[in-house]
Design an enzyme around this catalytic site. Structure first.
Site, PDB file in Angstrom:
ATOM      1  N   ASP A  80      30.057  36.640  27.704  1.00 28.62           N
ATOM      2  CA  ASP A  80      31.333  36.375  27.039  1.00 28.62           C
ATOM      3  C   ASP A  80      31.891  35.018  27.431  1.00 28.62           C
ATOM      4  O   ASP A  80      31.501  34.432  28.446  1.00 28.62           O
ATOM      5  CB  ASP A  80      32.356  37.466  27.353  1.00 28.62           C
ATOM      6  CG  ASP A  80      32.720  37.523  28.835  1.00 28.62           C
ATOM      7  OD1 ASP A  80      31.814  37.409  29.679  1.00 28.62           O
ATOM      8  OD2 ASP A  80      33.915  37.684  29.142  1.00 28.62           O
ATOM      9  N   GLU A 174      33.002  39.552  31.535  1.00 29.58           N
ATOM     10  CA  GLU A 174      33.317  39.044  32.871  1.00 29.58           C
ATOM     11  C   GLU A 174      34.658  38.314  32.880  1.00 29.58           C
ATOM     12  O   GLU A 174      35.419  38.400  33.849  1.00 29.58           O
ATOM     13  CB  GLU A 174      32.203  38.097  33.334  1.00 29.58           C
ATOM     14  CG  GLU A 174      32.309  37.650  34.795  1.00 29.58           C
ATOM     15  CD  GLU A 174      33.068  36.342  34.996  1.00 29.58           C
ATOM     16  OE1 GLU A 174      33.237  35.921  36.150  1.00 29.58           O
ATOM     17  OE2 GLU A 174      33.499  35.743  33.993  1.00 29.58           O
TER      18      GLU A 174
END
EC number: 3.4.11.4
Length: 416
Positions: A80, A174
């Site tokens: 991400d 994350e």
């Protein structure tokens, strides 16, 4: 190395911005689209045990090519990108042989300047990849993914380079603090790992903040302003009073190194209800507890001055300093340092003024320091990375894989 930049530029075309408002995992559909593409690439490389679960956790294994026992090690990166800036329609630009001065970012009017970013003064002669000034770049952490896979591809192409089992893990979410939530450490199979999620060349980190979120909720009373005398309680005024009670010198923009801080990151304001969203950071567990107590004391002071129950504090610990879990395994730091030195990279041991998946994973039984990617200015439109830095990260991953196998070779003088 020939595929490293191509990999990276292909990866940043995927929009994988995580969404903190979505409780599901992954929090954005683009992460699964990217994970599917990476899964196909892992299978094409010929890796073993390639698996992608419904939550977007992707794992694979490069089997050992030695005939003696070597602990399995892992390399981890996240798919991400941060919600702080757009990650859609990323349009990178290349600056070959940078020789100083300002860098215009596309036609956006934005620019990188050495005055604002002094690191540029150390990068003369380097090849840079920047944004066009309208999105983030995605080097955090797609550079880490590209570097891990380029290193693995190199090891596959050069079987004479000895290594033990290499476990690969790519995580979702994350950037919103959930990357390790559903990570299956046992399935991953490594005895220790390294996140490839750092910044400038040489960074080697095994200390990070203890992190807590703190929501200050102020309750007011909304009455028509024409008849509000002695009836209205404006919660926004209460919120303003609270913020003025916080130490102005203990904020991100006023601290560095091992200094902790309070950071007001969001505010939802209204007459009847206002909410201030803070994050608390400190490298010492005692320090973060003291900061939480300080905020509670300020809430109590306001409630005593106003009316009990007007202000409440909601605290939630996010992650802890991995140092206490990594330091007992000094050899994994030593191996990384030795690998860097062999690659003509000067190790820079420094604390992470933030957190990584590795912090959470370390407390889940997988000691996990952090290694550089070669990137700068993460989370914003001024993000950039150097090609030379990416290449050095690949070399360090390869060397670290070799050093680990060598250190466990029977009768090796380097045996840990």
């Amino acid at each position: 190395m020939e595929n490293l930049v191509e990999r990276f530029l292909r990866y940043v075309t995927f929009d994988t911005k995580s969404d903190p408002s979505n409780p599901h995992c992954p929090s954005s559909s683009g992460q699964l689209v990217f994970a599917d593409a990476l899964k196909l690439e892992l299978e094409t490389l010929g890796l073993s045990n390639v698996s992608l679960d419904a939550n977007g956790y992707l794992m694979a294994l490069l089997p050992s090519n030695v005939d003696y026992s070597v602990p399995a090690i892992g390399f981890v990166a996240h798919m991400d990108t941060a919600p702080d800036a757009s990650g859609k329609n990323v349009s990178p630009q290349a600056i070959k042989d940078y020789q100083g001065g300002d860098i215009l970012l596309g036609s956006s009017g934005e620019k990188l300047t050495p005055e604002q970013y002094p690191d540029l003064n150390t990068l003369h002669g380097h090849d840079l990849i920047t944004t066009d000034g309208t999105t983030l770049l995605g080097a955090d952490n797609k550079a880490g993914i590209a570097e891990i896979l380029s290193a693995v591809a190199y090891l596959i192409a050069h079987p004479e380079l000895k290594h033990g089992d290499i476990c690969i893990g790519f995580t979702p979410d994350e950037e919103i603090g959930r990357g390790a939530n559903l990570f299956d450490v046992e399935k991953f199979g490594a005895e220790w790992a390294y996140t490839i999620d750092g910044g400038p060349v040489g960074e080697l980190e095994f200390e990070n903040f203890n992190a807590t979120s703190a929501d200050v909720i102020c309750h007011g009373v909304n009455v028509h302003p024409g008849t509000a005398k002695d009836k209205m309680v404006n919660s926004m005024n209460i919120a303003a009073q609270f913020q003025l009670m916080m130490p102005a010198e203990e904020t991100p923009e006023c601290t560095e190194g091992y200094e902790g801080f309070y950071h007001l990151k969001s505010a939802e304001m209204g007459v009847a209800r206002s909410e201030l969203g803070y994050i608390i950071r400190d490298f010492e567990r005692e320090g973060v507890e003291a900061r939480k107590a300080f905020m509670q004391n300020k809430v109590d002071e306001l409630n005593a001055r106003l009316e009990k129950g007007r202000v409440e504090l909601v605290l939630s610990d996010s992650y802890y300093n991995m140092k206490e879990m990594v330091e007992p395994h000094q050899h994994i730091i030593d191996l990384a340092k030795q690998a860097m030195v062999e690659c003509d990279v000067e190790p820079m041991i420094k604390p992470i003024r933030g957190g990584t998946d590795g912090a959470r994973l370390s407390f889940m039984g997988l000691p996990c320091p952090n290694i550089f990617t070669g990137g700068y200015n993460f989370h914003g439109i001024h993000e950039f990375i150097t090609i030379q830095g990416m290449e050095q990260a690949v070399k360090v991953i390869v060397a670290l894989s070799q050093k680990t196998a060598l250190s466990y070779q029977p009768h090796s003088s380097e045996h840990s």
